[in-house]
Scaffold this motif. Structure first.
Motif, PDB file in Angstrom:
ATOM      1  N   GLU A   1     -19.884  -9.978   8.196  1.00 12.63           N
ATOM      2  CA  GLU A   1     -19.303 -10.679   9.699  1.00 12.63           C
ATOM      3  C   GLU A   1     -20.132 -11.936   9.693  1.00 12.63           C
ATOM      4  O   GLU A   1     -21.389 -12.095   9.847  1.00 12.63           O
ATOM      5  CB  GLU A   1     -19.480  -9.825  10.692  1.00 12.63           C
TER       6      GLU A   1
ATOM      7  N   SER B   1     -12.034 -11.483  19.442  1.00 18.12           N
ATOM      8  CA  SER B   1     -13.231 -11.144  18.315  1.00 18.12           C
ATOM      9  C   SER B   1     -14.183 -12.308  18.455  1.00 18.12           C
ATOM     10  O   SER B   1     -13.819 -13.394  18.760  1.00 18.12           O
ATOM     11  CB  SER B   1     -12.682 -10.709  17.100  1.00 18.12           C
TER      12      SER B   1
ATOM     13  N   MET C   1     -16.473 -12.752  15.669  1.00 16.39           N
ATOM     14  CA  MET C   1     -16.764 -13.049  14.217  1.00 16.39           C
ATOM     15  C   MET C   1     -15.658 -13.105  13.452  1.00 16.39           C
ATOM     16  O   MET C   1     -14.460 -12.505  13.670  1.00 16.39           O
ATOM     17  CB  MET C   1     -17.905 -12.252  14.040  1.00 16.39           C
TER      18      MET C   1
ATOM     19  N   THR D   1     -14.757 -12.163   9.637  1.00 10.97           N
ATOM     20  CA  THR D   1     -15.250 -11.275   8.350  1.00 10.97           C
ATOM     21  C   THR D   1     -14.854 -11.633   6.917  1.00 10.97           C
ATOM     22  O   THR D   1     -13.887 -12.059   6.836  1.00 10.97           O
ATOM     23  CB  THR D   1     -14.636  -9.826   8.465  1.00 10.97           C
TER      24      THR D   1
END
Length: 360
Positions: free
Chosen positions: A119, A199, A201, A203
Motif C-alpha cells: 500500500e 480510500s 492509499m 495498492t
C-alpha cells in the motif's frame, strides 16, 4: 499506271540522300527520345521533394530506457515533500500465509511468484504521470555492486520477454521493465494511480520470481527492494526500502528470525547482569557436599548404554560383584561395631553376673 508514273516522277524530281546526310538524319531521329526524356526529367525535378527520403528526428522514448542511475543505489528512506510511505497488510505468522511483513525487522517474507500487496500513501496530490519504480539490490556491501537477476533455471522456464527480472508487477498492463545501459540494473515501473473514493492509499502488487536460496541467482544473499516515487523525467520524489526473503514458508521463517532477534537483544542484557552479579561462595558448596551422607550417594542410579550382548553380560557380572562386595562390607562393619561395644579393653576379663573383680 498513273500511280506508277507519279511515283517515278516524284522519285526523280527529289534528289537522293547522300551517305552523310543520312547519318545526320539518323542521329537526329535518335536524339528525339533523349530530348523528350530530358524534358520529362526536368519537370519531375521541379515537382520532386528533396526532404522525401530524410529520416524524421528521433524522439526519445521511455520504453526500455531509464534515466542514468548511480552505481551504488541509495537505500535510506526519504519521504520527501509528498510524505511517501508504505504499508503492508497484517497477515500473521501462520504456516498457510503466502506473504507476511515483519515491522520489527522491516522485512517482507513471501513465496515464489505469489502476489504481495504493498500500500502506497502520500500526503498531497502528486504531479501528473508520476510513476513508482521497484528495484532490487543486494544488502551486503561485498555484493552491492552485482546485479540482482533470476537464476538460469527459472529464466528458462519462463516465456515472458522480461523473464530475467526478479521483481514483477501484477495486475497492470501499463507496467514497463527497464535495464540501465550503464549499470545493467533492472527495474519495473507502474503509473501511480490516485486513491479511489473512500480510500487513502493506492495498492500495487509485487511478485518475486526466484527463491532466495536459488543457485546461480541470489544464492542465499539477502536483498533489499527500493521503491521510488518519480516524475516521468526520472526525478525522485520519495524513497522507501525494505528487506525481502523469498522462501517456502514465510510465516515460519518470520517467526524464527524474530525470535532470534529477541534472543540477541535479551542475551546482551543478561551478560551485563551476570558480570555485575557476585560469584557464588565455594565454601558453602563444599560444606553441603560433605554433609550429604554416604547412603544418599549409594542411592544414586546411573544408566549406561552398552552395545553388544557380550559386553552387557560382562558388565552385568562386574556390577553384580560390586553389589556383593558392598553387601559384605556393610555386614562386616555392623559386626565390628557390635564387637567394639561388647568386648572389654585388652588385659581385662569380662565380668559375669554375680562375680566380683580381683580388685574387690
Amino acid at each position: 499506271m498513273m500511280e506508277e508514273q507519279d511515283f517515278e516522277n516524284l522519285s526523280l524530281s527529289q534528289p537522293l540522300l547522300s551517305q552523310s546526310s543520312f547519318i545526320e538524319l539518323w542521329d537526329n531521329i535518335k536524339l528525339i527520345p533523349l530530348i523528350s526524356q530530358l524534358m520529362n526529367d526536368q519537370a519531375l525535378a521541379e515537382r520532386f521533394d528533396e526532404n522525401l527520403f530524410e529520416l524524421p528526428p528521433e524522439v526519445p522514448s521511455r520504453d526500455g530506457v531509464t534515466p542514468p542511475a548511480s552505481t551504488v543505489p541509495v537505500t535510506s528512506d526519504y519521504p520527501g515533500e509528498y510524505g511517501f510511505q508504505l504499508r503492508f497488510q497484517k497477515s500473521g505468522t501462520a504456516k498457510s500465509v503466502t506473504s507476511t511483513f515483519s515491522e520489527q525487522l522491516n522485512k517482507l517474507y513471501c513465496q515464489l511468484a505469489k502476489t504481495s500487496p504493498v500500500e502506497v500513501l502520500v500526503s498531497k496530490e502528486l504531479p501528473a504521470d508520476a510513476v513508482i519504480r521497484a528495484t532490487a539490490v543486494y544488502k551486503k556491501t561485498e555484493h552491492v555492486a552485482e546485479v540482482v537477476r533470476r537464476c538460469p533455471h527459472h529464466q528458462n522456464e519462463d516465456a515472458a520477454e522480461h523473464r530475467s527480472h526478479l521483481i514483477r508487477v501484477e495486475g497492470s498492463q501499463r507496467a514497463q521493465y527497464f535495464e540501465d545501459t550503464h549499470t545493467k540494473r533492472q527495474s519495473v515501473t507502474v503509473p501511480y494511480e490516485p486513491p479511489q473514493l473512500g480510500s487513502e492509499m493506492t495498492t500495487i502488487l509485487l511478485s518475486f520470481m526466484c527463491n532466495s536460496s536459488c543457485m546461480g541467482g541470489m544464492n542465499r544473499r539477502p536483498i533489499l527492494t527500493i521503491l521510488t516515487l518519480e516524475t516521468p523525467e526520472g526525478l525522485v520524489l520519495g524513497r522507501r526500502c525494505f528487506e525481502v526473503r523469498v522462501c517456502a514458508c514465510p510465516g515460519r521463517d518470520r517467526k524464527t528470525e524474530e525470535a532470534n532477534s529477541d534472543k540477541m537483544q535479551n542475551g546482551t542484557k543478561q551478560t551485563k547482569k551476570r558480570k555485575s552479579a557476585p560469584t557464588p561462595d565455594t565454601t558453602s558448596v563444599k560444606k553441603s557436599k560433605s554433609a550429604s551422607s554416604a547412603e544418599e550417594e549409594d542411592k544414586e542410579v546411573f544408566v549406561l548404554h552398552v552395545h553388544g550382548r557380550e559386553n552387557y553380560e560382562m558388565l552385568k557380572k562386574i556390577n553384580d560383584g560390586l553389589k556383593l562386595l558392598t553387601k559384605e562390607s556393610k555386614t562386616k562393619t555392623k559386626v565390628s561395631v557390635k564387637q567394639e561395644f561388647a568386648l572389654p579393653s585388652s588385659g581385662k576379663k569380662l565380668l559375669q553376673r554375680g562375680e566380683r573383680s580381683d580388685s574387690d
